[in-house]
Design a protein around this motif. Structure first.
Motif, PDB file in Angstrom:
ATOM      1  N   LEU A 126       0.810  -1.222   0.000  1.00 50.06           N
ATOM      2  CA  LEU A 126       0.000   0.000   0.000  1.00 50.06           C
ATOM      3  C   LEU A 126       0.843   1.273   0.000  1.00 50.06           C
ATOM      4  CD1 LEU A 126      -2.950  -1.010   2.345  1.00 50.06           C
ATOM      5  CD2 LEU A 126      -3.011  -0.613  -0.118  1.00 50.06           C
ATOM      6  N   LEU A 127       2.134   1.141  -0.173  1.00 51.35           N
ATOM      7  CA  LEU A 127       2.980   2.313  -0.363  1.00 51.35           C
ATOM      8  C   LEU A 127       2.752   2.851  -1.766  1.00 51.35           C
ATOM      9  CD1 LEU A 127       5.241   4.279   0.350  1.00 51.35           C
ATOM     10  CD2 LEU A 127       6.885   2.496  -0.275  1.00 51.35           C
ATOM     11  N   SER A 128       2.391   4.120  -1.854  1.00 49.93           N
ATOM     12  CA  SER A 128       2.052   4.711  -3.151  1.00 49.93           C
ATOM     13  C   SER A 128       2.669   6.099  -3.264  1.00 49.93           C
ATOM     14  CB  SER A 128       0.528   4.804  -3.300  1.00 49.93           C
ATOM     15  OG  SER A 128       0.177   5.521  -4.466  1.00 49.93           O
ATOM     16  N   TYR A 129       3.063   6.447  -4.481  1.00 52.42           N
ATOM     17  CA  TYR A 129       3.502   7.805  -4.782  1.00 52.42           C
ATOM     18  C   TYR A 129       2.546   8.476  -5.772  1.00 52.42           C
ATOM     19  CZ  TYR A 129       7.924   6.986  -2.370  1.00 52.42           C
ATOM     20  OH  TYR A 129       8.868   6.716  -1.407  1.00 52.42           O
ATOM     21  N   ARG A 180      -4.417   7.812  -2.074  1.00 51.93           N
ATOM     22  CA  ARG A 180      -3.610   6.635  -1.736  1.00 51.93           C
ATOM     23  C   ARG A 180      -2.221   7.019  -1.223  1.00 51.93           C
ATOM     24  NH1 ARG A 180      -6.166   2.139  -3.472  1.00 51.93           N
ATOM     25  NH2 ARG A 180      -7.784   2.382  -5.052  1.00 51.93           N
ATOM     26  N   ASN A 181      -1.750   8.205  -1.601  1.00 51.66           N
ATOM     27  CA  ASN A 181      -0.453   8.682  -1.138  1.00 51.66           C
ATOM     28  C   ASN A 181      -0.645   9.552   0.101  1.00 51.66           C
ATOM     29  OD1 ASN A 181       2.162   9.479  -0.823  1.00 51.66           O
ATOM     30  ND2 ASN A 181       2.250  10.740  -2.655  1.00 51.66           N
ATOM     31  N   SER A 182      -1.266   8.982   1.114  1.00 48.42           N
ATOM     32  CA  SER A 182      -1.498   9.676   2.379  1.00 48.42           C
ATOM     33  C   SER A 182      -1.655   8.621   3.453  1.00 48.42           C
ATOM     34  CB  SER A 182      -2.761  10.553   2.288  1.00 48.42           C
ATOM     35  OG  SER A 182      -3.903   9.752   2.037  1.00 48.42           O
ATOM     36  N   GLY A 183      -1.888   9.050   4.676  1.00 44.59           N
ATOM     37  CA  GLY A 183      -2.211   8.110   5.730  1.00 44.59           C
ATOM     38  C   GLY A 183      -1.268   6.924   5.833  1.00 44.59           C
ATOM     39  N   VAL A 184      -1.802   5.735   5.524  1.00 49.47           N
ATOM     40  CA  VAL A 184      -1.024   4.509   5.696  1.00 49.47           C
ATOM     41  C   VAL A 184       0.166   4.445   4.746  1.00 49.47           C
ATOM     42  CG1 VAL A 184      -2.980   3.209   6.610  1.00 49.47           C
ATOM     43  CG2 VAL A 184      -2.561   3.211   4.149  1.00 49.47           C
ATOM     44  N   SER A 185       0.054   5.051   3.570  1.00 46.86           N
ATOM     45  CA  SER A 185       1.187   5.055   2.644  1.00 46.86           C
ATOM     46  C   SER A 185       2.362   5.807   3.246  1.00 46.86           C
ATOM     47  CB  SER A 185       0.782   5.676   1.306  1.00 46.86           C
ATOM     48  OG  SER A 185       1.887   5.733   0.418  1.00 46.86           O
ATOM     49  N   ARG A 186       2.095   6.939   3.830  1.00 45.90           N
ATOM     50  CA  ARG A 186       3.156   7.711   4.457  1.00 45.90           C
ATOM     51  C   ARG A 186       3.711   6.988   5.677  1.00 45.90           C
ATOM     52  NH1 ARG A 186       0.655  13.415   5.368  1.00 45.90           N
ATOM     53  NH2 ARG A 186       2.745  13.892   6.120  1.00 45.90           N
ATOM     54  N   ASN A 202       5.018  -2.303  -4.763  1.00 48.84           N
ATOM     55  CA  ASN A 202       4.179  -2.354  -5.946  1.00 48.84           C
ATOM     56  C   ASN A 202       4.761  -1.542  -7.082  1.00 48.84           C
ATOM     57  OD1 ASN A 202       1.544  -3.286  -6.999  1.00 48.84           O
ATOM     58  ND2 ASN A 202       0.989  -3.235  -4.838  1.00 48.84           N
ATOM     59  N   GLY A 203       5.544  -2.177  -7.925  1.00 50.83           N
ATOM     60  CA  GLY A 203       6.013  -1.530  -9.133  1.00 50.83           C
ATOM     61  C   GLY A 203       7.395  -0.924  -9.016  1.00 50.83           C
ATOM     62  N   PRO A 204       8.151  -0.926 -10.119  1.00 50.16           N
ATOM     63  CA  PRO A 204       9.520  -0.385 -10.110  1.00 50.16           C
ATOM     64  C   PRO A 204       9.571   1.106  -9.833  1.00 50.16           C
ATOM     65  CG  PRO A 204       8.788  -0.926 -12.350  1.00 50.16           C
ATOM     66  CD  PRO A 204       7.765  -1.498 -11.418  1.00 50.16           C
ATOM     67  N   GLN A 205       8.506   1.853 -10.165  1.00 51.09           N
ATOM     68  CA  GLN A 205       8.521   3.291  -9.903  1.00 51.09           C
ATOM     69  C   GLN A 205       8.563   3.581  -8.408  1.00 51.09           C
ATOM     70  OE1 GLN A 205       6.055   1.580 -11.120  1.00 51.09           O
ATOM     71  NE2 GLN A 205       4.153   2.073 -10.053  1.00 51.09           N
TER      72      GLN A 205
END
Length: 409
Positions: free
Chosen positions: A9-12, A17-23, A46-49
């Motif tokens: 759930l880490l997202s950029y 999605r790039n808040s809360g638990v991702s941070r 999740n993903g090379p990026q």
């Protein structure tokens, strides 16, 4: 020891999605990269990026990143990977402990693999009406089982720990409180005044503004904040505007409807998602910060705003007094008059505003990255010294807590 971390759930992305638990996950990885101890870590992302972004902030020889093929913005596929594919990865890589930083472990862990899960909140039990049906179903199915399967459970606040004991009868000896951290950038140190003035001018906020920063969703109680702001405009004639910054989450239509019904379209701004790199500037540009949520596992923006020296008004409920550290003004979240009065004090009481600036460094130290990483490693080491619990079928918790059944029907 070989520790796995499910960071799916880490997202950029430029969305909620790039808040809360991702941070939370990002800060955890940054802390472990700085002080990994004697352990090695395999981190499933999740993903090379995502790995490219992490390379700048969380790179260390003891951290290995493995990219899953299914993107996190497709929840069904992500859950399928988490439940069906991840256990095989744990066996193949001989991982001794899996940490799931967001509520959920695989249903079937390898017999020799310990499970540690971070419990962020039990909103799906406390306030099921503010979640969509699929979100409630996912949480009730997977979170409850994970909490019973875990060797140890990390609660992000004492409030969340108490909820787990009260609502689920989880044994207190299996719960540990580890506060999330705030980034070192969130401090009261001097900001670029030219950049602050430019931001205010760009959005027409030269007279100051009250800032909310978070997802737009019912649990954040933004309808009440808008009503309190309207009363301040009518009764006190304040010049400041209200900025509701953040991405649209779910069930958010009533927020925009309330602004229209009160005729505040020119006084309430919705700038949308605020990139992580810009959030500090918004805190320093604001006159006060408001976060009147109905329920939070922790309420990280409250701590971030205080660490920037900003006067804060938040709620008396759940974990928010913990995040407020005795510095934030707290009110009953549904009390419009009390919220309006507290906001007025945050805007006009110079002694209180100076107190917030003076306490900023204390708040920043309380929720530091180093503190979080060290406490997290201690939980891993404690869990690895214990015998993994036997797999269980989820018990019908509602039979033990009849008073909560009606809220789930």
């Amino acid at each position: 020891m070989h520790i796995g971390i499910n960071a799916q759930l880490l997202s950029y992305s430029q969305s909620y999605r790039n808040s809360g638990v991702s941070r939370y996950i990002r800060r955890l990885l940054e802390g472990l990269a700085q002080e990994p101890g004697e352990h090695c870590y395999t981190i499933f992302i999740n993903g090379p990026q995502v790995e490219e972004q992490l390379a700048a902030v969380a790179r260390h020889p003891q951290l290995t990143y493995i990219s899953a093929p299914w993107p996190e913005e497709q929840p069904v596929r992500r859950v399928a990977w988490e439940q069906l594919k991840l256990p095989g990865e744990l066996r193949q890589r001989r991982i001794q402990l899996l940490h799931s930083p967001v509520n959920v472990l695989p249903f079937r862990l390898p017999a020799d693999c310990h499970g540690v899960v971070t419990l962020h909140d039990l909103a799906f039990l406390r306030f099921p009406e503010v979640l969509t049906g699929p979100k409630r179903l996912y949480q009730r199915t997977f979170t409850l089982h994970s909490l019973r399967r875990a060797t140890l459970i990390i609660a992000v606040s004492d409030s969340t720990r108490r909820d787990a004991i009260e609502l689920l009868s989880l044994p207190a000896e299996r719960l540990r409180t580890v506060y999330p951290c705030i980034d070192a950038r969130f401090t009261a140190s001097q900001q670029d005044e030219q950049a602050v003035r430019a931001l205010r001018a760009h959005y027409g906020l030269e007279s100051g503004f009250i800032l909310y920063l978070g997802t737009l969703e019912p649990r954040k109680n933004l309808d009440t904040l808008i009503e309190a702001f309207a009363r301040l405009k009518r009764q006190q004639g304040i010049r400041e505007k209200l900025v509701l910054a953040g991405s649209k989450g779910w069930l958010y239509d009533s927020i925009f409807a309330r602004v229209r019904s009160l005729g505040l379209e020119s006084e309430v701004l919705f700038p949308g998602f605020i990139a992580d790199s810009e959030q500090v500037l918004w805190y320093h540009a604001a006159t006060a910060f408001a976060y009147p949520s109905l329920y939070e596992g922790f309420g990280l923006p409250v701590a971030e705003a205080l660490a920037c020296g900003l006067p804060v008004v938040t709620s008396t409920v759940s974990s928010l007094p913990e995040a407020g550290s005795g510095v934030a003004l707290t009110v009953e979240p549904r009390d419009v008059d009390a919220l309006a009065n507290a906001l007025y004090r945050a805007l006009s009481d110079e002694a209180y505003r100076q107190h917030c600036r003076a306490m900023a460094s204390t708040v920043a130290e309380r929720f530091s990255l180093r503190t979080m990483a060290r406490q997290m490693r201690a939980v891993y080491e404690e869990a690895l010294s214990e015998k993994p619990p036997e797999p269980q079928q989820p018990e019908p918790w509602s039979q033990r807590k009849e008073q909560h059944v009606s809220s789930l029907e």
